[in-house]
Enzyme design. Structure first.
Site, mmCIF file in Angstrom:
data_model
loop_
_atom_site.group_PDB
_atom_site.id
_atom_site.type_symbol
_atom_site.label_atom_id
_atom_site.label_comp_id
_atom_site.label_asym_id
_atom_site.label_seq_id
_atom_site.Cartn_x
_atom_site.Cartn_y
_atom_site.Cartn_z
ATOM 1 N N ASN A 119 0.841 -1.202 0.000
ATOM 2 C CA ASN A 119 0.000 0.000 0.000
ATOM 3 C C ASN A 119 0.875 1.250 0.000
ATOM 4 O O ASN A 119 1.927 1.295 0.647
ATOM 5 C CB ASN A 119 -1.031 -0.014 1.146
ATOM 6 N N GLU A 134 0.265 5.215 0.559
ATOM 7 C CA GLU A 134 -0.717 6.223 0.975
ATOM 8 C C GLU A 134 -0.302 7.615 0.493
ATOM 9 O O GLU A 134 0.781 7.805 -0.062
ATOM 10 C CB GLU A 134 -0.879 6.160 2.497
ATOM 11 N N CYS A 171 -4.061 0.468 -2.530
ATOM 12 C CA CYS A 171 -3.884 -0.760 -1.742
ATOM 13 C C CYS A 171 -2.780 -1.632 -2.339
ATOM 14 O O CYS A 171 -2.454 -1.536 -3.533
ATOM 15 C CB CYS A 171 -5.171 -1.573 -1.735
ATOM 16 N N GLU A 196 -2.930 -4.748 -3.072
ATOM 17 C CA GLU A 196 -3.412 -5.654 -4.123
ATOM 18 C C GLU A 196 -3.419 -4.977 -5.480
ATOM 19 O O GLU A 196 -3.012 -5.547 -6.490
ATOM 20 C CB GLU A 196 -4.836 -6.134 -3.798
ATOM 21 N N CYS A 237 -10.126 -5.188 -0.215
ATOM 22 C CA CYS A 237 -11.299 -4.313 -0.135
ATOM 23 C C CYS A 237 -12.152 -4.501 -1.394
ATOM 24 O O CYS A 237 -11.738 -5.143 -2.370
ATOM 25 C CB CYS A 237 -10.865 -2.861 0.027
ATOM 26 N N CYS A 284 -10.493 -3.484 -4.698
ATOM 27 C CA CYS A 284 -9.472 -4.439 -5.156
ATOM 28 C C CYS A 284 -10.110 -5.732 -5.663
ATOM 29 O O CYS A 284 -9.619 -6.332 -6.620
ATOM 30 C CB CYS A 284 -8.487 -4.724 -4.037
HETATM 31 N N1 THU Z 1 -5.165 -1.781 2.576
HETATM 32 C C1 THU Z 1 -4.541 -2.563 1.657
HETATM 33 O O1 THU Z 1 -3.508 -2.192 1.075
HETATM 34 N N2 THU Z 1 -5.085 -3.779 1.384
HETATM 35 C C2 THU Z 1 -6.133 -4.324 2.063
HETATM 36 O O2 THU Z 1 -6.508 -5.459 1.779
HETATM 37 C C3 THU Z 1 -6.807 -3.553 3.090
HETATM 38 C C4 THU Z 1 -6.397 -2.127 3.216
HETATM 39 C C5 THU Z 1 -4.533 -0.497 2.921
HETATM 40 C C6 THU Z 1 -5.218 0.744 2.472
HETATM 41 C C7 THU Z 1 -4.682 1.760 3.456
HETATM 42 O O3 THU Z 1 -3.404 2.208 3.020
HETATM 43 C C8 THU Z 1 -4.478 0.962 4.729
HETATM 44 O O4 THU Z 1 -4.446 -0.392 4.327
HETATM 45 C C9 THU Z 1 -5.544 1.166 5.768
HETATM 46 O O5 THU Z 1 -6.798 0.935 5.242
#
Ligand code: THU
Length: 137
Positions: A42, A44, A53, A55, A86, A89
Site C-alpha cells: 500500500n 498512501e 492498496c 493488491e 477491499c 481491489c
Molecule cells: N489496505 C490494503 O492495502 N489492502 C487491504 O486489503 C486492506 C487495506 C490499505 C489501504 C490503506 O493504506 C491501509 O491499508 C488502511 O486501510
C-alpha cells in the site's frame, strides 16, 4: 505456509509499504499462471483518498509486465483476522478471472477463498471474455 514463497514475497513487499497515515502496512504477492510473481504494497498519500492498496499495486506491476492470467494472491497484514482485499481491489482482481485463489495472512492465522466467493456477481462489463484477456490486450 511460513515457507510458502508467495507468503515470503508478500512479506517482503509489506516491509516496503508506505503507510504513514494509517500505520497499517499491507503486502501482496500475485502469482501468474506462467509462474512469475508480482508484488505490491500500500502507498498512501497526504490526500488520503489517493492511497492505493497493496493488491492493486501488485495488479499494476503484473499487468505492466504483460501478465494477464493469475493463480493466486497472498495478502499479508498485521490484523486479526487478517485483511482481505477491499471491494475496489476485488473488482480490479475480478477483471482477470473469478477463479483466482485469495489468501489472507496475519499474525494469528490465515484464510483462503476463491475470488468469486469474495465478490459474487462481479461486474464484467459488456465485452470481456477469456479471449479479450489474451496477449493482444
Ligand atoms: N489496505 C490494503 O492495502 N489492502 C487491504 O486489503 C486492506 C487495506 C490499505 C489501504 C490503506 O493504506 C491501509 O491499508 C488502511 O486501510
Amino acid at each position: 505456509m511460513a515457507d510458502d514463497p508467495l507468503v515470503q514475497a508478500a512479506r517482503e513487499a509489506q516491509a516496503q509499504a508506505y503507510a504513514p497515515y494509517s500505520r497499517f502496512r499491507v503486502g501482496a504477492a500475485l502469482e501468474a499462471e506462467d509462474g512469475r510473481v508480482f508484488t505490491g504494497a500500500n502507498v498512501e498519500n497526504a490526500s488520503y483518498g489517493l492511497g492505493i492498496c497493496a493488491e492493486r499495486s501488485a495488479v499494476s506491476a503484473a499487468a505492466t509486465a504483460g501478465a494477464r492470467r493469475f493463480r493466486r494472491i497472498v495478502v499479508v497484514s498485521e490484523s486479526d483476522p487478517p485483511a482481505t482485499p477491499c471491494g475496489a481491489c476485488r473488482q480490479v482482481l475480478a477483471e482477470f478471472g473469478g477463479d483466482l485463489v485469495v489468501e489472507a495472512v496475519g499474525p494469528r492465522g490465515s484464510g483462503r477463498w476463491r475470488l468469486d466467493e469474495l465478490l459474487p456477481a462481479a461486474f464484467r462489463g459488456t465485452i470481456l471474455d477469456a479471449a479479450a484477456r489474451g496477449p493482444a490486450l
